[in-house]
Design a protein around this motif. Structure first.
Motif, PDB file in Angstrom:
ATOM      1  N   UNK A   1       0.604  -1.179   0.050  1.00  0.00           N
ATOM      2  CA  UNK A   1       0.002  -0.192  -0.022  1.00  0.00           C
ATOM      3  C   UNK A   1       0.830   1.042  -0.008  1.00  0.00           C
ATOM      4  N   UNK A   2       1.963   1.050   0.320  1.00  0.00           N
ATOM      5  CA  UNK A   2       3.008   2.352   0.724  1.00  0.00           C
ATOM      6  C   UNK A   2       3.472   2.514  -1.002  1.00  0.00           C
ATOM      7  N   UNK A   3       3.526   1.717  -1.649  1.00  0.00           N
ATOM      8  CA  UNK A   3       4.066   1.906  -3.251  1.00  0.00           C
ATOM      9  C   UNK A   3       3.059   2.452  -4.046  1.00  0.00           C
ATOM     10  N   UNK A   4       3.350   3.456  -4.781  1.00  0.00           N
ATOM     11  CA  UNK A   4       2.590   4.203  -6.058  1.00  0.00           C
ATOM     12  C   UNK A   4       2.473   3.374  -7.079  1.00  0.00           C
ATOM     13  N   UNK A   5       3.744   2.578  -7.621  1.00  0.00           N
ATOM     14  CA  UNK A   5       3.685   1.464  -8.685  1.00  0.00           C
ATOM     15  C   UNK A   5       4.283   0.444  -8.255  1.00  0.00           C
ATOM     16  N   UNK A   6       3.461  -0.511  -7.341  1.00  0.00           N
ATOM     17  CA  UNK A   6       4.243  -1.802  -6.956  1.00  0.00           C
ATOM     18  C   UNK A   6       4.271  -2.614  -7.956  1.00  0.00           C
ATOM     19  N   UNK A   7       5.273  -3.414  -7.711  1.00  0.00           N
ATOM     20  CA  UNK A   7       5.514  -4.601  -8.643  1.00  0.00           C
ATOM     21  C   UNK A   7       4.279  -5.912  -8.511  1.00  0.00           C
ATOM     22  N   UNK A   8       4.189  -6.687  -9.427  1.00  0.00           N
ATOM     23  CA  UNK A   8       3.217  -7.487  -9.162  1.00  0.00           C
ATOM     24  C   UNK A   8       3.621  -8.492  -8.009  1.00  0.00           C
ATOM     25  N   UNK A   9       2.702  -8.967  -7.199  1.00  0.00           N
ATOM     26  CA  UNK A   9       3.026  -9.731  -6.182  1.00  0.00           C
ATOM     27  C   UNK A   9       2.369 -11.100  -5.890  1.00  0.00           C
ATOM     28  N   UNK A  10       3.307 -12.009  -5.401  1.00  0.00           N
ATOM     29  CA  UNK A  10       2.760 -13.288  -4.916  1.00  0.00           C
ATOM     30  C   UNK A  10       3.053 -13.516  -3.686  1.00  0.00           C
ATOM     31  N   UNK A  11       1.941 -13.448  -2.917  1.00  0.00           N
ATOM     32  CA  UNK A  11       1.877 -13.677  -1.456  1.00  0.00           C
ATOM     33  C   UNK A  11       2.236 -14.803  -0.738  1.00  0.00           C
ATOM     34  N   UNK A  12       3.286 -14.556   0.219  1.00  0.00           N
ATOM     35  CA  UNK A  12       3.541 -15.798   0.906  1.00  0.00           C
ATOM     36  C   UNK A  12       3.159 -16.036   2.289  1.00  0.00           C
ATOM     37  N   UNK A  13       2.730 -16.620   2.872  1.00  0.00           N
ATOM     38  CA  UNK A  13       2.231 -16.560   4.258  1.00  0.00           C
ATOM     39  C   UNK A  13       1.731 -17.901   4.753  1.00  0.00           C
ATOM     40  N   UNK A  14       1.779 -18.132   6.156  1.00  0.00           N
ATOM     41  CA  UNK A  14       1.243 -19.204   6.840  1.00  0.00           C
ATOM     42  C   UNK A  14      -0.114 -19.239   6.955  1.00  0.00           C
ATOM     43  N   UNK A  15      -0.847 -17.907   7.042  1.00  0.00           N
ATOM     44  CA  UNK A  15      -2.192 -17.951   7.434  1.00  0.00           C
ATOM     45  C   UNK A  15      -3.141 -17.382   6.253  1.00  0.00           C
ATOM     46  N   UNK A  16      -4.021 -18.303   5.919  1.00  0.00           N
ATOM     47  CA  UNK A  16      -4.834 -18.328   5.034  1.00  0.00           C
ATOM     48  C   UNK A  16      -5.989 -16.998   5.030  1.00  0.00           C
ATOM     49  N   UNK A  17      -6.052 -16.688   6.284  1.00  0.00           N
ATOM     50  CA  UNK A  17      -7.137 -15.528   6.458  1.00  0.00           C
ATOM     51  C   UNK A  17      -6.890 -14.215   5.737  1.00  0.00           C
TER      52      UNK A  17
END
Length: 231
Positions: free
Chosen positions: A67-83
């Motif tokens: 949210x801090x990036x005006x033009x963020x790169x495409x992201x793949x989220x990695x997490x242990x929490x499905x929520x």
């Protein structure tokens, strides 16, 4: 080539992602960071197309970082929490990897990201206009974004299209078709081949690939391919 960055505060996860990235031919690791602040600094120095981003990190979460990036790169989220999946998709990320994940699942996310990046790059070819070619006493319209590659045959060319299995054969020189399908949307890989950059799926030593079709790269045109990979 997709330029990638890893951002995760767990060293073992970073190392796993780094190793996975090195095994995928169309990915290139340019930076690995252990928190969002490092990642923010890295983005000032590196061109990044895709970031593998942990959600739960100290000081600034992965979602807050995006949210801090005006033009963020495409992201793949990695997490242990499905929520967090729903919130991540609201940020229009490419995919969501739930720890622990298999290489098969990782690769599936990478293919999805590559397709999204290809779609985002499509406007780069928007300046290439559709055109007409002469085919057996008929002027046939060719949609520029339908062209996969062009094959030269002396005084004729074959225009290979994504929408149909048979190429369009027309009397035209490679120089003439190159004027209608200019760089950077199309690159010459060989004296007899002109290829749509957005349709390339892999690059090998002396070849570029569109799906299972292999197109030669001539010595005089290797610089074109190198420039494309570094752009």
């Amino acid at each position: 080539m997709i330029r990638c960055m890893v951002v995760d505060d767990e060293q073992l996860v970073r190392e796993l992602l780094e190793d996975n990235i090195r095994q995928v031919p169309f990915l290139r690791l340019v930076r690995s960071c252990k928190n969002a602040m490092e990642a923010a600094a890295a983005l000032q120095e590196e061109q990044v197309d895709l970031v593998f981003l942990d959600i739960q990190m100290p000081r600034l979460s992965g979602l807050q970082f995006l949210r801090t990036l005006s033009h963020p790169p495409l992201a793949i989220l990695v997490t242990a929490y499905e929520k967090y999946a729903l919130e991540g998709y609201e940020l229009q990320v490419a995919d969501y990897l739930l720890k622990p994940f298999s290489f098969e699942r990782f690769l599936k996310a990478c293919h999805h990201a590559r397709e999204l990046l290809r779609q985002q790059a499509a406007p780069a070819a928007a300046g290439v206009k559709d055109f007409f070619v002469h085919v057996e006493y008929t002027q046939v319209k060719i949609a520029a974004d339908d062209v996969e590659y062009v094959e030269g045959l002396k005084d004729y060319i074959k225009i290979h299209l994504a929408s149909q299995p048979r190429p369009v054969l027309t009397r035209m020189t490679m120089k003439a078709i190159e004027e209608k399908l200019p760089a950077p949307a199309f690159i010459r890989t060989h004296k007899s081949y002109l290829v749509a950059v957005s349709k390339i799926t892999a690059v090998k030593r002396e070849l570029v690939c569109i799906g299972n079709r292999e197109i030669p790269v001539g010595d005089a045109y290797k610089e074109n391919v190198t420039r494309m990979l570094n752009s």
